[in-house]
Design a protein around this motif. Structure first.
Motif, PDB file in Angstrom:
ATOM      1  N   ILE A  61       0.829  -1.209   0.000  1.00  0.00           N
ATOM      2  CA  ILE A  61       0.000   0.000   0.000  1.00  0.00           C
ATOM      3  C   ILE A  61       0.859   1.254   0.000  1.00  0.00           C
ATOM      4  CG2 ILE A  61      -1.543   1.375   1.454  1.00  0.00           C
ATOM      5  CD1 ILE A  61      -2.963  -1.225   2.205  1.00  0.00           C
ATOM      6  N   PHE A  62       1.892   1.282   0.843  1.00  0.00           N
ATOM      7  CA  PHE A  62       2.700   2.491   0.955  1.00  0.00           C
ATOM      8  C   PHE A  62       3.533   2.730  -0.302  1.00  0.00           C
ATOM      9  CE2 PHE A  62       2.731   1.963   5.860  1.00  0.00           C
ATOM     10  CZ  PHE A  62       1.408   2.343   5.894  1.00  0.00           C
ATOM     11  N   ALA A  63       3.954   1.646  -0.972  1.00  0.00           N
ATOM     12  CA  ALA A  63       4.672   1.809  -2.239  1.00  0.00           C
ATOM     13  C   ALA A  63       3.770   2.464  -3.283  1.00  0.00           C
ATOM     14  CB  ALA A  63       5.177   0.454  -2.738  1.00  0.00           C
ATOM     15  N   MET A  64       2.496   2.075  -3.306  1.00  0.00           N
ATOM     16  CA  MET A  64       1.540   2.692  -4.225  1.00  0.00           C
ATOM     17  C   MET A  64       1.404   4.191  -3.937  1.00  0.00           C
ATOM     18  SD  MET A  64      -1.300  -0.365  -3.958  1.00  0.00           S
ATOM     19  CE  MET A  64      -2.664   0.617  -4.564  1.00  0.00           C
ATOM     20  N   LEU A  65       1.297   4.538  -2.664  1.00  0.00           N
ATOM     21  CA  LEU A  65       1.130   5.939  -2.286  1.00  0.00           C
ATOM     22  C   LEU A  65       2.369   6.770  -2.609  1.00  0.00           C
ATOM     23  CD1 LEU A  65      -0.627   5.431   1.174  1.00  0.00           C
ATOM     24  CD2 LEU A  65      -1.695   6.106  -0.988  1.00  0.00           C
ATOM     25  N   VAL A  66       3.534   6.201  -2.381  1.00  0.00           N
ATOM     26  CA  VAL A  66       4.780   6.916  -2.690  1.00  0.00           C
ATOM     27  C   VAL A  66       4.896   7.137  -4.194  1.00  0.00           C
ATOM     28  CG1 VAL A  66       7.301   6.735  -2.680  1.00  0.00           C
ATOM     29  CG2 VAL A  66       6.009   6.162  -0.615  1.00  0.00           C
ATOM     30  N   GLU A  67       4.487   6.154  -4.979  1.00  0.00           N
ATOM     31  CA  GLU A  67       4.586   6.285  -6.442  1.00  0.00           C
ATOM     32  C   GLU A  67       3.742   7.443  -6.969  1.00  0.00           C
ATOM     33  OE1 GLU A  67       3.194   4.021 -10.508  1.00  0.00           O
ATOM     34  OE2 GLU A  67       3.777   2.754  -8.807  1.00  0.00           O
ATOM     35  N   VAL A  68       2.477   7.513  -6.544  1.00  0.00           N
ATOM     36  CA  VAL A  68       1.622   8.573  -7.080  1.00  0.00           C
ATOM     37  C   VAL A  68       2.044   9.943  -6.540  1.00  0.00           C
ATOM     38  CG1 VAL A  68      -0.339   7.070  -7.557  1.00  0.00           C
ATOM     39  CG2 VAL A  68      -0.152   8.151  -5.308  1.00  0.00           C
ATOM     40  N   THR A  69       2.589   9.966  -5.331  1.00  0.00           N
ATOM     41  CA  THR A  69       3.079  11.232  -4.781  1.00  0.00           C
ATOM     42  C   THR A  69       4.280  11.732  -5.578  1.00  0.00           C
ATOM     43  OG1 THR A  69       2.351  10.592  -2.560  1.00  0.00           O
ATOM     44  CG2 THR A  69       3.936  12.398  -2.715  1.00  0.00           C
ATOM     45  N   GLU A  70       5.179  10.833  -5.924  1.00  0.00           N
ATOM     46  CA  GLU A  70       6.351  11.231  -6.704  1.00  0.00           C
ATOM     47  C   GLU A  70       5.938  11.730  -8.087  1.00  0.00           C
ATOM     48  OE1 GLU A  70      10.824   9.630  -7.847  1.00  0.00           O
ATOM     49  OE2 GLU A  70       9.260   8.164  -7.384  1.00  0.00           O
ATOM     50  N   ARG A  71       4.943  11.108  -8.677  1.00  0.00           N
ATOM     51  CA  ARG A  71       4.481  11.541  -9.990  1.00  0.00           C
ATOM     52  C   ARG A  71       3.886  12.953  -9.905  1.00  0.00           C
ATOM     53  NH1 ARG A  71       1.555   7.239 -11.248  1.00  0.00           N
ATOM     54  NH2 ARG A  71       3.374   6.169 -12.095  1.00  0.00           N
ATOM     55  N   ALA A  72       3.158  13.232  -8.822  1.00  0.00           N
ATOM     56  CA  ALA A  72       2.603  14.572  -8.637  1.00  0.00           C
ATOM     57  C   ALA A  72       3.713  15.595  -8.434  1.00  0.00           C
ATOM     58  CB  ALA A  72       1.650  14.584  -7.439  1.00  0.00           C
ATOM     59  N   MET A  73       4.754  15.227  -7.705  1.00  0.00           N
ATOM     60  CA  MET A  73       5.896  16.127  -7.505  1.00  0.00           C
ATOM     61  C   MET A  73       6.521  16.507  -8.840  1.00  0.00           C
ATOM     62  SD  MET A  73       7.708  14.258  -4.261  1.00  0.00           S
ATOM     63  CE  MET A  73       9.119  15.370  -4.211  1.00  0.00           C
ATOM     64  N   ALA A  74       6.712  15.511  -9.691  1.00  0.00           N
ATOM     65  CA  ALA A  74       7.313  15.761 -11.000  1.00  0.00           C
ATOM     66  C   ALA A  74       6.416  16.658 -11.844  1.00  0.00           C
ATOM     67  CB  ALA A  74       7.570  14.432 -11.709  1.00  0.00           C
ATOM     68  N   HIS A  75       5.117  16.427 -11.780  1.00  0.00           N
ATOM     69  CA  HIS A  75       4.173  17.215 -12.574  1.00  0.00           C
ATOM     70  C   HIS A  75       4.127  18.666 -12.109  1.00  0.00           C
ATOM     71  CE1 HIS A  75       0.591  18.049 -14.991  1.00  0.00           C
ATOM     72  NE2 HIS A  75       0.074  18.629 -13.917  1.00  0.00           N
ATOM     73  N   CYS A  76       4.158  18.859 -10.793  1.00  0.00           N
ATOM     74  CA  CYS A  76       4.020  20.210 -10.227  1.00  0.00           C
ATOM     75  C   CYS A  76       5.356  20.936 -10.086  1.00  0.00           C
ATOM     76  CB  CYS A  76       3.339  20.135  -8.855  1.00  0.00           C
ATOM     77  SG  CYS A  76       1.677  19.455  -8.896  1.00  0.00           S
ATOM     78  N   GLY A  77       6.452  20.223 -10.275  1.00  0.00           N
ATOM     79  CA  GLY A  77       7.760  20.848 -10.126  1.00  0.00           C
ATOM     80  C   GLY A  77       8.107  21.173  -8.688  1.00  0.00           C
ATOM     81  N   GLU A  78       7.577  20.412  -7.742  1.00  0.00           N
ATOM     82  CA  GLU A  78       7.849  20.636  -6.324  1.00  0.00           C
ATOM     83  C   GLU A  78       8.807  19.574  -5.785  1.00  0.00           C
ATOM     84  OE1 GLU A  78       6.946  23.221  -4.772  1.00  0.00           O
ATOM     85  OE2 GLU A  78       5.394  24.034  -6.098  1.00  0.00           O
ATOM     86  N   ARG A  79       9.565  19.950  -4.747  1.00  0.00           N
ATOM     87  CA  ARG A  79      10.523  19.010  -4.166  1.00  0.00           C
ATOM     88  C   ARG A  79      10.147  18.548  -2.768  1.00  0.00           C
ATOM     89  NH1 ARG A  79      16.609  20.797  -4.716  1.00  0.00           N
ATOM     90  NH2 ARG A  79      15.913  22.420  -3.257  1.00  0.00           N
ATOM     91  N   ASP A  80       9.198  19.219  -2.121  1.00  0.00           N
ATOM     92  CA  ASP A  80       8.828  18.884  -0.754  1.00  0.00           C
ATOM     93  C   ASP A  80       7.467  18.195  -0.708  1.00  0.00           C
ATOM     94  OD1 ASP A  80      11.160  20.097   0.028  1.00  0.00           O
ATOM     95  OD2 ASP A  80      10.207  21.972   0.643  1.00  0.00           O
ATOM     96  N   VAL A  81       7.306  17.343   0.304  1.00  0.00           N
ATOM     97  CA  VAL A  81       6.050  16.616   0.506  1.00  0.00           C
ATOM     98  C   VAL A  81       5.623  16.767   1.953  1.00  0.00           C
ATOM     99  CG1 VAL A  81       4.992  14.319   0.636  1.00  0.00           C
ATOM    100  CG2 VAL A  81       6.417  14.910  -1.308  1.00  0.00           C
ATOM    101  N   LEU A  82       4.325  16.970   2.146  1.00  0.00           N
ATOM    102  CA  LEU A  82       3.728  16.994   3.475  1.00  0.00           C
ATOM    103  C   LEU A  82       2.746  15.834   3.567  1.00  0.00           C
ATOM    104  CD1 LEU A  82       2.999  18.376   6.214  1.00  0.00           C
ATOM    105  CD2 LEU A  82       1.318  19.731   4.935  1.00  0.00           C
ATOM    106  N   VAL A  83       2.913  14.994   4.589  1.00  0.00           N
ATOM    107  CA  VAL A  83       2.021  13.851   4.802  1.00  0.00           C
ATOM    108  C   VAL A  83       1.085  14.186   5.953  1.00  0.00           C
ATOM    109  CG1 VAL A  83       1.852  11.382   5.278  1.00  0.00           C
ATOM    110  CG2 VAL A  83       3.833  12.276   4.028  1.00  0.00           C
ATOM    111  N   VAL A  84      -0.230  14.130   5.700  1.00  0.00           N
ATOM    112  CA  VAL A  84      -1.222  14.449   6.733  1.00  0.00           C
ATOM    113  C   VAL A  84      -2.290  13.365   6.773  1.00  0.00           C
ATOM    114  CG1 VAL A  84      -0.836  16.927   6.528  1.00  0.00           C
ATOM    115  CG2 VAL A  84      -2.639  15.857   5.162  1.00  0.00           C
TER     116      VAL A  84
END
Length: 353
Positions: free
Chosen positions: A255-278
């Motif tokens: 499950i967590f690998a799936m979540l990390v994958e989609v988060t990384e894809r969003a980072m690349a799309h948005c050009g952001e380097r930081d992530v906040l987990v809530v």
């Protein structure tokens, strides 16, 4: 002339800081928090409804729990903050999303308190509350947000006064999936199913291959849950040598690998380097570790919080409501209802430029 000069030199008295009381009750937790305009958290108390082993929390029973504890928690929060109701500037409550009956219980408590002391009301989006509390306590400025809880799973990024959803679950939320899995393997609900899965996973040593379902930016958990339920049946019959701990370990890793994958894809799309987990699932240390590894490879930072602020709490509602109150004013009283469906991207984020 001298008197006028002395008056001009006299310092202007500072306006007192505005203070918000927030009531959260969208799921199995009823929380009350008090926050000042400068971000100081003066109180943050809550009670959790813990259902019996093998069952989830039902709306009616959860609402009754909230009704029993709301007044006591408001009193406790005021005592901890050393304030009286007259010191407050606004009352904030969770407008949605969430479970209908618990939401109504918290909303009625907020409306009653506000009417008694003639205070304005602000209805808050639960998801926005998580994001703004995460930004407050971690100092993250403009991260990609992974919001993971019992009722929501979203990858979010801010743009043009709106938190935009770049990916989400297409069926059940990650927390719901973990809760249902915990019931199948007979893990306790105290203090929470997710916490007990995390502890059991630390003792797992064998990886059971489970469905890994990522569809573009979205994730799906129902197939994974059905698959692991079949593995539990085999385990109970003794036809496999996997243990309960192995299944907990495998669930988390998949499950967590799936979540990390989609988060990384969003980072690349948005050009952001930081992530906040809530969100409540964001307390999981293994998820935080996996996210930190991915973000570090991209030269960024992973911002996470502990159970005080990841899990549903009143302070997050007070803070998000206070931000909205200072920029757009109170919610008209006739609109202080609540709703089970209130998307993150429906909110005008007036306090961010």
């Amino acid at each position: 002339m001298g008197t006028e000069r002395q008056s001009a030199l006299r310092p202007t008295p500072k306006e007192p800081q505005r203070i918000a009381l927030g009531i959260e009750g969208s799921a199995n937790k009823i929380g009350v928090g008090i926050v000042k305009e400068d971000g100081s958290i003066l109180a943050n108390v809550r009670k959790t409804f813990v259902p019996p082993l093998g069952s989830g929390f039902l709306p009616k029973e959860t609402a009754q729990h909230h009704q029993q504890h709301a007044v006591g928690l408001i009193r406790q929060a005021l005592e901890e903050a050393r304030l009286s109701p007259r010191d407050l500037s606004v009352v904030c409550y969770t407008k949605g999303p969430g479970m209908g009956a618990p939401l109504r219980s918290a909303a009625v408590a907020a409306r009653t308190f506000a009417l008694l002391y003639e205070l304005p009301l602000v209805g808050v989006n639960h998801c926005i509350g998580h994001i703004e509390m995460g930004r407050l306590v971690t100092g993250a400025e403009n991260p990609v947000v992974l919001y993971v809880s019992g009722g929501n799973t979203q990858v979010i990024s801010y743009s043009d006064q709106c938190y935009r959803i770049f990916g989400e679950t297409i069926d059940i939320a990650v927390g719901n999936c973990l809760d249902r899995f915990a019931r199948v393997v007979k893990l306790s609900n105290d203090p929470s199913p997710g916490y007990n899965i995390e502890q059991a996973a630390k003792m797992g040593s064998r990886f059971v291959e489970l469905p890994y379902v990522v569809k573009g930016m979205d994730v799906s958990f129902t197939g994974l849950l059905s698959s692991v339920e079949r593995e539990v049946v085999k385990m109970n019959k003794g036809t496999t040598d996997f243990s309960r701990e192995d299944l907990c370990f495998s669930m988390q890793e998949t499950i967590f690998a799936m979540l990390v994958e989609v988060t990384e894809r969003a980072m690349a799309h948005c050009g952001e380097r930081d992530v906040l987990v809530v969100g409540g699932v964001g307390c999981n240390l293994r998820l935080q570790q996996m996210m930190d590894m991915m973000v570090a490879q991209r030269g960024g930072r992973a911002f996470c919080t502990d159970e005080r602020f990841c899990i549903d709490n009143g302070a997050m509602i007070a803070w998000a409501g206070l931000l909205e109150f200072m920029h757009t004013g109170a919610t008209p009283f006739k609109e202080t209802w609540c709703t089970q469906r209130f998307r993150t991207d429906q909110v005008h984020v007036s306090w961010r430029q």
